[in-house]
Design an enzyme around this catalytic site. Structure first.
Site, PDB file in Angstrom:
ATOM      1  N   ARG A   1      42.482  -1.865  61.982  1.00 38.86           N
ATOM      2  CA  ARG A   1      43.218  -0.790  62.067  1.00 38.86           C
ATOM      3  C   ARG A   1      43.850  -0.815  63.584  1.00 38.86           C
ATOM      4  NH1 ARG A   1      40.739   3.143  63.688  1.00 38.86           N
ATOM      5  NH2 ARG A   1      39.031   3.047  62.291  1.00 38.86           N
TER       6      ARG A   1
ATOM      7  N   TYR B   1      67.269  12.272  55.089  1.00 40.83           N
ATOM      8  CA  TYR B   1      66.439  11.722  53.884  1.00 40.83           C
ATOM      9  C   TYR B   1      65.710  13.014  53.397  1.00 40.83           C
ATOM     10  CZ  TYR B   1      62.887   9.032  51.457  1.00 40.83           C
ATOM     11  OH  TYR B   1      62.005   8.677  50.366  1.00 40.83           O
TER      12      TYR B   1
ATOM     13  N   ASP C   1      66.922   7.514  62.959  1.00 42.89           N
ATOM     14  CA  ASP C   1      66.416   6.738  61.896  1.00 42.89           C
ATOM     15  C   ASP C   1      67.398   5.679  61.572  1.00 42.89           C
ATOM     16  OD1 ASP C   1      65.933   5.818  59.159  1.00 42.89           O
ATOM     17  OD2 ASP C   1      65.128   7.763  58.586  1.00 42.89           O
TER      18      ASP C   1
ATOM     19  N   LYS D   1      63.222  -0.487  52.818  1.00 42.81           N
ATOM     20  CA  LYS D   1      64.410  -0.474  52.320  1.00 42.81           C
ATOM     21  C   LYS D   1      64.894  -1.991  52.793  1.00 42.81           C
ATOM     22  CE  LYS D   1      63.488   3.357  51.273  1.00 42.81           C
ATOM     23  NZ  LYS D   1      63.659   4.698  52.188  1.00 42.81           N
TER      24      LYS D   1
HETATM   25  C1  PLP Z   1      63.106   5.968  52.510  1.00 43.56           C
HETATM   26  C2  PLP Z   1      63.526   6.335  53.697  1.00 43.56           C
HETATM   27  C3  PLP Z   1      62.526   7.069  54.548  1.00 43.56           C
HETATM   28  C4  PLP Z   1      61.111   7.171  54.155  1.00 43.56           C
HETATM   29  O1  PLP Z   1      60.426   6.044  54.057  1.00 43.56           O
HETATM   30  P1  PLP Z   1      59.248   5.529  53.180  1.00 43.56           P
HETATM   31  O2  PLP Z   1      58.860   4.054  53.459  1.00 43.56           O
HETATM   32  O3  PLP Z   1      59.704   5.749  51.662  1.00 43.56           O
HETATM   33  O4  PLP Z   1      58.071   6.366  53.615  1.00 43.56           O
HETATM   34  C5  PLP Z   1      62.861   7.540  55.514  1.00 43.56           C
HETATM   35  N1  PLP Z   1      64.470   7.512  56.148  1.00 43.56           N
HETATM   36  C6  PLP Z   1      65.196   6.998  55.366  1.00 43.56           C
HETATM   37  C7  PLP Z   1      66.555   6.777  55.724  1.00 43.56           C
HETATM   38  C8  PLP Z   1      64.901   6.383  54.068  1.00 43.56           C
HETATM   39  O5  PLP Z   1      65.778   5.859  53.383  1.00 43.56           O
END
Ligand code: PLP
Length: 386
Positions: free
Chosen positions: A53, A105, A177, A202
């Site tokens: 961890r 998101y 982000d 993603k």
């Molecule tokens: C999918 C997504 C998230 C969240 O991520 P997870 O891996 O699903 O927890 C945050 N920001 C954006 C822009 C996303 O597309």
């Protein structure tokens, strides 16, 4: 993990970052350290790792690669994008305010509105393309600015350098982000942001086979705080997922080049199609954020949204006729995906806000994959004719 600053090109960096030969065997690809714990020679005396961890050699190499991607000094990997976001918010204190761009998101909005609001952190959602409104909204409690650009799903473009200047004046932290743009096309830290967050689920993962998140920073204090939360709260990726993600990073540059060129063709095709009302894609010259996008991005990535002429039933018919595109949540994988934000990814957004943003029943979001562009466009064309 600290990364060395390099002057090499990004397509070289992605292949080599954190990819050192295994010193014991010479293996070109380091082994997966699938272990929870590590032998100690004497209490507290060990070779740098004591419990997975806190740290694991496979995760360390992956974090080195993540840092190199954003040319950051530090990177921390998490078990999901939202776990990464949670860690960032946990650096705040009750009473603090966060200014959030309105078109975030869906899961980010849910985390802020439904989970963290009860800890007396005030999340104010505003249109951050409106810089005057952002300046007006700053209060002594404002400790963080949170933006996505391009936004999801309306593909709005927010000027990172301008927001960074406002955040600096307010003595607060700007979080970007960068999931949609990826480090291949946009580096928020070099534009003045303090923290970059990714859902590595993603594009960084890129194969729709895992869930993960990452945080990159240059500031030592922020790194120490977030590293402590990663360790103390424990939302870490497994060694195997760290390995898979590190493997994915090596092809990020070639994948993104293909996503980008395919999406340009798709946007061009859709914007001329008689059955399409409107296309939201920052690469189109008529997009209101095009000039800012050109200023801060090196490509437009593979995401776009469009409004179909017709109602929900006609939109549904279109979605059902697609064959190359799979109807699914998520984005950024090698395969093309289509999503209906109102009923899927953004169902948790309050209805009034959804309407205001333009998330209507005939809006669809496309994650353009790396298939042959003629097959992608042929599929869209057939489904629109049908
Ligand atoms: C999918 C997504 C998230 C969240 O991520 P997870 O891996 O699903 O927890 C945050 N920001 C954006 C822009 C996303 O597309």
């Amino acid at each position: 993990m600290t990364s060395q600053k390099t002057t090499t090109h990004i397509d070289t960096t992605v292949v080599h970052a954190g990819a050192q030969c295994d010193p014991t065997s010479g293996a070109v690809t380091p082994p997966i350290y699938q272990t929870s714990t590590f032998r100690q020679q004497a209490p507290g005396i060990h070779q740098g790792w004591d419990y997975s961890r806190a740290g694991n050699p496979t995760r360390d190499l992956f974090e080195q690669a993540l840092a190199a991607l954003e040319q950051a000094k530090f990177a921390m990997a998490f078990s999901s994008g939202l776990a990464a976001e949670q860690a960032i918010i946990q650096t705040l204190n009750p009473g603090d305010q966060v200014l959030v761009c309105d078109d975030v998101y869906g899961g980010t909005g849910r985390l802020f509105r439904r989970l963290f609001a009860k800890y007396n952190i005030d999340f104010k959602f505003i249109d951050m393309t409106n810089l005057a409104l952002v300046t007006q909204s700053v209060s002594p409690q404002t400790k963080m600015f949170w933006i996505e650009t391009p936004t999801n799903p309306m593909m709005k473009i927010i000027d990172i350098a301008e927001i960074a200047t406002i955040a600096q004046k307010a003595g607060s932290v700007l979080v970007v982000d960068n999931t949609f743009a990826t480090p291949i096309f946009q580096n928020p830290l070099s534009l003045g942001a303090s923290i970059v967050i990714h859902s590595t689920t993603k594009y960084i993962g890129g194969h729709s086979d895992l869930v993960g998140g990452a945080v990159m920073v240059n500031d030592q204090k922020l790194a120490d705080d977030i590293r402590f939360i990663q360790f103390a709260a424990g939302s870490v990726p497994s060694p195997f997922e760290s390995f898979l993600l590190h493997r994915s990073i090596k092809t990020l540059a070639v994948r993104m080049a293909k996503h980008d060129s395919n999406a340009r063709e798709v946007a061009d095709f859709l914007s001329k199609h008689p059955k399409i009302e409107k296309v939201f894609y920052p690469g189109l010259p008529e997009h209101p954020g095009h000039a800012v996008a050109v200023k801060q991005m090196r490509g437009f990535s593979g995401m776009l949204s469009c409004v179909l002429k017709g109602d929900y039933l006609e939109t549904l018919k279109f979605l059902k006729q697609l064959k190359v595109f799979t109807l699914a949540e998520s984005l950024g994988g090698v395969e093309s995906l289509v999503n209906h934000p109102e009923k899927m990814t953004h169902a948790s957004v309050p209805e009034a806000l959804r309407k205001e943003l333009g998330i209507s029943s005939n809006l669809v979001r496309l994650s353009v994959g790396i298939e042959n562009p003629n097959d992608i466009i042929g599929d869209l064309s057939d489904a629109l004719e049908g």
